[in-house]
Structures are given as structure tokens and as C-alpha cells.
Design an enzyme around this catalytic site. Structure first.
Site, mmCIF file in Angstrom:
data_model
loop_
_atom_site.group_PDB
_atom_site.id
_atom_site.type_symbol
_atom_site.label_atom_id
_atom_site.label_comp_id
_atom_site.label_asym_id
_atom_site.label_seq_id
_atom_site.Cartn_x
_atom_site.Cartn_y
_atom_site.Cartn_z
ATOM 1 N N ASP A 146 0.815 -1.210 0.000
ATOM 2 C CA ASP A 146 0.000 0.000 0.000
ATOM 3 C C ASP A 146 0.856 1.271 0.000
ATOM 4 O O ASP A 146 2.068 1.235 0.204
ATOM 5 C CB ASP A 146 -0.908 -0.019 1.230
ATOM 6 C CG ASP A 146 -2.151 0.834 1.066
ATOM 7 O OD1 ASP A 146 -2.333 1.422 -0.015
ATOM 8 O OD2 ASP A 146 -2.951 0.891 2.023
ATOM 9 N N ASP A 203 -8.835 3.602 -3.642
ATOM 10 C CA ASP A 203 -9.921 3.657 -2.652
ATOM 11 C C ASP A 203 -11.161 4.358 -3.197
ATOM 12 O O ASP A 203 -11.488 5.484 -2.811
ATOM 13 C CB ASP A 203 -9.435 4.390 -1.396
ATOM 14 C CG ASP A 203 -8.273 3.671 -0.723
ATOM 15 O OD1 ASP A 203 -8.064 2.484 -1.022
ATOM 16 O OD2 ASP A 203 -7.585 4.304 0.093
ATOM 17 N N GLU A 244 2.504 7.210 -1.806
ATOM 18 C CA GLU A 244 2.205 8.593 -2.186
ATOM 19 C C GLU A 244 2.704 9.612 -1.173
ATOM 20 O O GLU A 244 2.689 10.811 -1.440
ATOM 21 C CB GLU A 244 0.682 8.797 -2.317
ATOM 22 C CG GLU A 244 0.000 7.874 -3.288
ATOM 23 C CD GLU A 244 -0.460 6.575 -2.642
ATOM 24 O OE1 GLU A 244 -1.180 5.824 -3.304
ATOM 25 O OE2 GLU A 244 -0.077 6.297 -1.471
#
Length: 674
Positions: A399, A466, A402
Site C-alpha cells: 500500500d 480507494d 504517495e
């Protein structure tokens, strides 16, 4: 930054003209420059960048923007200046299929390039674009960030997310931007730079590229068809290994319910669902925040939440089911791995030389500095290798990526603003290195939402991020189709999404219809995977409604039934770099009506899938490309291509069409019997 391409490409031809030059690629004019209409501008800017939990507030004050009107040409070298009486500020070299840039004025930190455009031209790419597949007519900043909640400034949900946490997105926000585009003129262009950049496709006569640095080079790709362009781009940026054999056994079920997850898995299987994996993000434990249940970011098994987990993993594997977990490139300050990494100097540092801490929403973390080879090796070997692969995990969500702050100090000495975009590629490389060290490339499957140039060389599977748990135009089910198509053109063959979406805020919750429609689409993608979302107890789960579970089980059986076909698509991805989900124009380039379609796709060459993505609809219109005849999977009715047709689409019968003449006709026709 990636290396120079090593495969042969058609070189652009530089032509000198009385007061400038032009660059032609296989008869296509891509650059033209004159004193009256220059294509290059340089200058200086002062940017302001503020990050809050992965969302960025960015402004630029342009101090100078000067047109480089005068070109002095010697062979393949072009020196550009504002006028004949002023010194050159920029040098271009035509090297093979690329333009290489050299700043002759060290003060330059902004560059603008105008590329020739044509009326009616379409452009695609830009990484993973979720709102608009055809980018023509809009401006796209290319900077890695959270995609934002809602992504539509006219929606109340986006407004509330902005007010509550500066988290509302816009149409161009994406976890995976990339400064590469393909044109309907059948060429592609890539800007080799790590810097913040912008693709502006709003002008009819030119496309303007803006870079907050002098780029290393701009690369051109040319082919007679779109398949050839995708092959070139996938070679350039890296191809993924084949899908693991175990994936074809069914869906990966995402549960984060501690040891109760195993009971629930058995109930799902008893309902007839084909299952290939159990994915438990919470294998590391949980913490509770106002956003919802969050994972404990310290990457080792939590024996309290999952007693005897290693034994459970082995038992599942004996039944043909793999166990997957979760990891990201940060370590929480209150976990046992943090002091070990800090003592070894593995974290990025702040201006005072101390460990830089990042607020991830009610807990702080250190950023493992992957520009430090020792830190990257440690994370690959000790964290992923020993704690995950050696423990028995067959895959995981890798995950984030960013959140590299732009004000930290890194081991390689490069400004963090220039490392922010490449960070996900470094993160992917760490994961891939761990997998390769155990000889498990093509066997272990990790999936990422963040990406940048070159991520496909390391990451075996993208996921769409998401999405909101709804049917919204800019953040719901339909957006993952656009994401798959745009990223697939750049060489990312495998894409999938959270079935039912992820983000549930401000009373926005899943409906049975949403889960069922999402599962229908997922059955015709590379991987089926469920997710409980950020608020599991507030939202319907696949095992929380008998009708939903029955429908989901049937969709998994469709997926497994198509496994021989999906294997062939995986083989094609390895050999040619073609994606599993393809835009209609990839195989029907002569039908320009397909160029702007983003809510249906080709699943390989021979199936056309048009998911129902609007709430409450039980039918939809589908465009069937000209150049083939099509057969409706459920009714057997045949249609001639080149027309838009109405299709009945009750739950359980998503619009799917077979291309007549396919060698897979028998396999496809039996879908209707399942």
C-alpha cells in the site's frame, strides 16, 4: 529515473527551416518551431507545496516565462535563445527516437513545450486516470497524491471531505500519474523526468507540456497500429510476470475479522464461492481512529489477533487456498520495528537531522528511506522476506507510496520534490526484490495502487485505489474501468479493484446492488478480490446478505470458467505486453466511434464487457465496434458491429458479447449455463 530505451524505434527527422525547425515522425509533424510561433519556453517559478495526509495543496508563482524564438542549428544540435543577440539558454539534441535537453542557463527551473495537435485528435494515458480516459480538452497535473474522496467538486461528499480533512479530490487526482500519452495519430510521447509536470490538452492546435525542471529527455514511439505502440511502451517501462497459477482458482476474499475470518471464509465457500486466497490486512493487528479501523503499521504477525497463524496458513494451503497480508513503506512510531530502523539510520530525516515523522491520521510514522541501499535491503530481506514470505504469505497489498514529504532529507542527497514521484517505483522494486530473493517471481502476488514511470517493471498487479462505496461518476464503480484502460496502454497488463469500493464517509454506505454490480465487472478482470472497506461494521459485506453471497458465488464460478482464456491473456501480456482489459479501439482502430468510450472494454480480443455502472438500471446501451459481428452471451442473439444497441441487463446478466469467429466460442457460450 529510468535508463535510456534499448530497443529500436523510428527516429524523428529534423528539418531545418528559414527561421526554425520541424520534427517529423513517420510523416507525422510533432514539433514545429519558428520565431513567430515558438514551441519552447523556459523560465523560473516559485512553487508552494503543502502535504496533509497524502493530499497536496500546490501553487506556482511564475517569475519568468520566455519564448525561445531563435534557433541556431548545427547537425542534430539546436541551441535556443530568446533572440539572435542573446545567449542560448537551452540546448536540444536529437538522439535516436528522443530529444535530449540541456539547460545552458542554470537558473531555469520551468520548461514548456508545445507539441503539434490536430482537430479531432484523441489522447490517452497519463498513468492511471480515473475520471477521463480520453484526455483531450482538459488539463492534467501529474503529481502522486491521495486521489481524494469524491473527486467531483460539485458533490456534497467531496465538499464535506474537503472541510473535514482537506481530502476532497478533483478529476485529475490519481495515485499513479505518468508523463506519457498515446495519440490517435498513432504515436506516443514520454517525458523522462521525476519532476511535477502538467499535460494540457485544451488547445486545438497544440498540446502543451509543462515541467517544473528541465527534463532529461522526451521520447517518441511510433507504430502503424495501437497494438504496436502498446508493445513498445510495455517493453520500455517493463512487463509483468504471468499471473500465478493459484489465482485462477477463484476470488481472493478480503476479511479483517481476526481469527473469525477463517469461520467466515468457510461459510463463503459453503455458499458455492470459488476461492483462491484469503486476504487479511489485519494480520498485523488493528488500531481504531475516527476514520475507522486502521492497521497497526508494524509488519509482523500479531499472534493476539491471529493465534497460531503460521499453522493456519499451512492448513489453508493444503486446501488450495493462499494467505495474503498487507504492508506499506512506513513504520509506526509505537511499534517494535521503529527503534530498530531508527538506530540503523534507515529513516528519512527532517531539517534538523532527526527522524522525520509523518501524521497518517492519529498516529505518526517514519518513512523508510529507499534511497539508502542498506535501508532498502533491510526492508526487502528482514521485513518482507522473513516476516512475510518465510512466514508463509503468498501475496499482499503493498500500500501507499504517495506520502513522501517534500521537505525531508534523503540519503542520496536528491531534493525530495524530485523523489516524490519516483517513490512508488522504488517501493515496488523493494517488494519485487524480496520476492525474487525467494525465487517466487510469478508465484507471489503483491498489488499496488501507487505508481510512476517504470513501476510495471516491478509491480505484478495494479489495484484501482480507494473508490467510494457508490455508483458516482468520478469516484465509483465506473472509474476503475478508466483506470484499467489508461494504465493498460502504458504496459500495465493486470488491473483490479476492491469489489464494492472502499471509502465510506459521511453516511455513504454500500448497497446490495453496488456489491453485485461490482462483482459482475470483477468476474471479467485479471483478479477478483473483495474488501471490507474502511468501516466494515457500517457496510454490507458479501457474506452479510444471502442474495448477495449467492450472486457473488456465481460470479466467482464465471471467473473460474474463463480461466483458460485468462491464462492465454496472461501469456499474451508476457509476450507482447497487451493488457487483459483493453479499449475498444485497440483492436478496432478504424472505428473512430470507439475512441472516447470508457465505460466498456474488451476482455482480451474476443469478449466485450459493458458493466452496468449506474444505480437502479437494469438495461443499458452498448456500442459494438464495426468490423466484427457480436453474440450476446446470455441470449445468444447476434448483432452486426458498428451500432449502439439497447441491452437488457438484470442482476446476474451483465452485458457481455462474444466476437464471432473466436476460437473460444464454445467456452464463452457455456457461460450462460452456469
Amino acid at each position: 529515473m529510468t535508463s535510456d530505451p534499448v530497443f529500436p524505434l523510428a527516429a524523428p527527422v529534423l528539418t531545418t527551416e528559414p527561421d526554425g525547425f520541424s520534427l517529423v515522425l513517420s510523416g507525422k509533424l510533432v514539433l514545429t518551431h519558428s520565431a513567430a510561433a515558438p514551441c519552447l519556453f523556459v523560465g523560473q517559478g516559485q512553487e508552494r507545496m503543502e502535504m496533509y495526509r497524502g493530499n497536496f495543496d500546490i501553487e506556482d508563482y511564475v517569475v519568468e516565462r520566455v519564448a525561445l524564438r531563435h534557433a541556431a542549428i548545427s547537425g542534430d544540435v539546436i541551441d535556443l535563445s530568446p533572440s539572435p543577440s542573446e545567449p542560448a539558454r537551452l540546448r536540444l539534441r536529437v538522439e535516436g527516437a528522443a530529444l535530449r535537453f540541456e539547460a545552458l542557463d542554470p537558473a531555469i527551473n520551468r520548461l514548456w513545450l508545445r507539441v503539434q495537435a490536430e482537430a479531432g485528435e484523441h489522447v490517452w494515458g497519463g498513468g492511471e486516470q480515473m475520471s477521463y480516459f480520453d484526455m483531450r480538452g482538459r488539463r492534467f497535473p501529474l503529481w502522486i497524491s491521495e486521489p481524494g474522496v469524491g473527486r467531483d467538486k460539485t458533490r456534497e461528499l467531496t465538499f464535506k471531505a474537503d472541510v473535514a480533512g482537506r481530502a476532497g479530490g478533483d478529476y485529475y487526482h490519481t495515485n499513479y500519474p505518468q508523463p506519457t500519452y498515446l495519440s490517435s495519430r498513432r504515436y506516443a510521447l514520454h517525458v523522462e523526468t521525476p519532476a511535477y509536470s502538467v499535460f494540457d490538452f485544451r488547445h486545438e492546435a497544440f498540446h502543451e507540456i509543462e515541467v517544473w525542471a528541465v527534463p532529461e529527455r522526451i521520447e517518441f514511439f511510433d507504430a502503424s497500429d495501437f497494438e504496436g505502440l502498446v508493445e513498445q511502451l510495455s517493453t520500455r517501462f517493463g512487463r509483468q510476470p504471468p499471473l500465478p497459477d493459484w489465482v485462477y482458482g477463484g476470488a481472493i476474499i478480503g476479511l479483517k475479522d481476526g481469527e473469525k475470518s477463517f469461520e467466515r471464509l468457510e461459510c463463503i465457500r459453503a455458499a458455492g464461492a470459488a476461492v483462491s486466497g484469503l486476504w487479511c490486512e489485519d494480520w498485523v493487528g488493528l488500531r481504531h481512529t475516527s476514520f475507522g479501523a486502521r492497521l497497526f503499521w508494524d509488519w509482523q504477525a500479531n499472534e493476539t489477533r491471529y493465534p497460531a497463524l503460521r499453522q493456519r496458513i499451512a492448513e489453508l494451503r493444503g486446501e488450495g487456498i493462499r494467505f495474503l497480508g498487507y504492508v506499506n513503506p512506513y513504520l509506526c512510531a509505537d511499534g517494535p520495528l521503529f527503534p530498530k530502523a531508527e538506530a540503523a539510520g534507515y529513516f528519512a530525516r527532517d531539517a534538523e537531522g532527526k527522524t522525520a515523522l509523518v501524521d497518517f491520521g492519529e498516529f505518526d510514522c517514519g518513512v523508510v528511506d529507499f534511497t539508502n541501499p542498506a535501508a532498502a535491503d533491510w526492508f526487502a530481506e528482514e521485513v518482507i522476506g522473513r516476516n512475510m514470505l518465510d512466514f508463509g504469505l503468498s501475496g499482499w497489498m503493498a500500500d501507499f507510496g504517495e506520502y513522501l514529504p517534500v521537505n525531508v532529507q534523503l540519503a542520496n542527497g536528491v531534493d525530495a520534490k524530485l523523489m516524490h514521484n519516483p517513490w512508488p517505483t522504488l517501493w515496488a522494486e523493494v517488494n519485487a526484490r524480496a520476492v525474487a530473493s525467494r525465487g517466487m517471481t510469478g508465484e507471489a502476488l503483491f498489488f499496488m495502487r501507487a505508481g510512476f514511470t517504470g513501476v510495471g517493471a516491478h509491480c505484478p498487479l495494479l489495484w484501482g485505489g480507494d473508490q467510494s462505496v457508490d455508483f458516482s461518476r468520478h469516484d465509483g464503480l465506473v472509474t476503475v474501468i478508466s483506470g484499467a484502460l489508461s494504465s493498460g496502454l502504458l504496459g500495465n497488463a493486470y488491473h483490479h479493484s476492491d469489489i464494492g469500493g472502499y471509502t465510506s464517509l459521511f453516511g455513504n454506505i454500500r448497497t446490495p446492488e453496488l456489491i453485485m454490480r461490482w462483482a459482475e465487472m470483477a468476474a471479467f478482470t485479471a483478479v477478483m478480490r473483495t474488501h471490507e472497506g474502511n468501516r466494515p461494521r457500517d457496510n454490507l459485506q458479501i457474506d452479510g446478505d444471502e442474495a448477495v453471497l449467492s450472486h457473488f458465488a456465481r460470479m466467482t464460478r464465471l471467473y473460474v470458467h474463463l480461466a483458460p482464456y485468462l491464462r492465454s491473456l496472461s501469456d499474451e501480456a508476457v509476450q507482447r505486453g497487451l493488457p487483459v482489459q483493453r479499449p475498444l479501439f485497440l483492436h478496432f482502430p478504424g472505428d473512430r466511434a470507439t475512441y472516447a468510450i470508457q465505460d466498456s472494454y474488451l476482455y482480451g480480443r474476443d469478449l466485450l464487457v459493458a458493466p452496468v455502472w449506474r444505480e437502479g438500471e437494469t438495461s443499458r446501451e452498448v456500442y459494438l465496434p464495426e468490423g466484427a459481428d457480436w453474440e450476446h452471451v446470455w441470449s445468444g442473439e447476434r448483432y452486426e458491429g458498428g451500432a449502439t444497441i439497447p441491452v437488457e441487463a438484470p442482476l446476474g446478466r451483465p452485458p457481455v458479447f462474444i466476437r464471432q469467429g473466436s476460437v473460444w466460442m464454445d467456452l464463452f457460450r457455456t457461460l450462460a449455463t452456469l
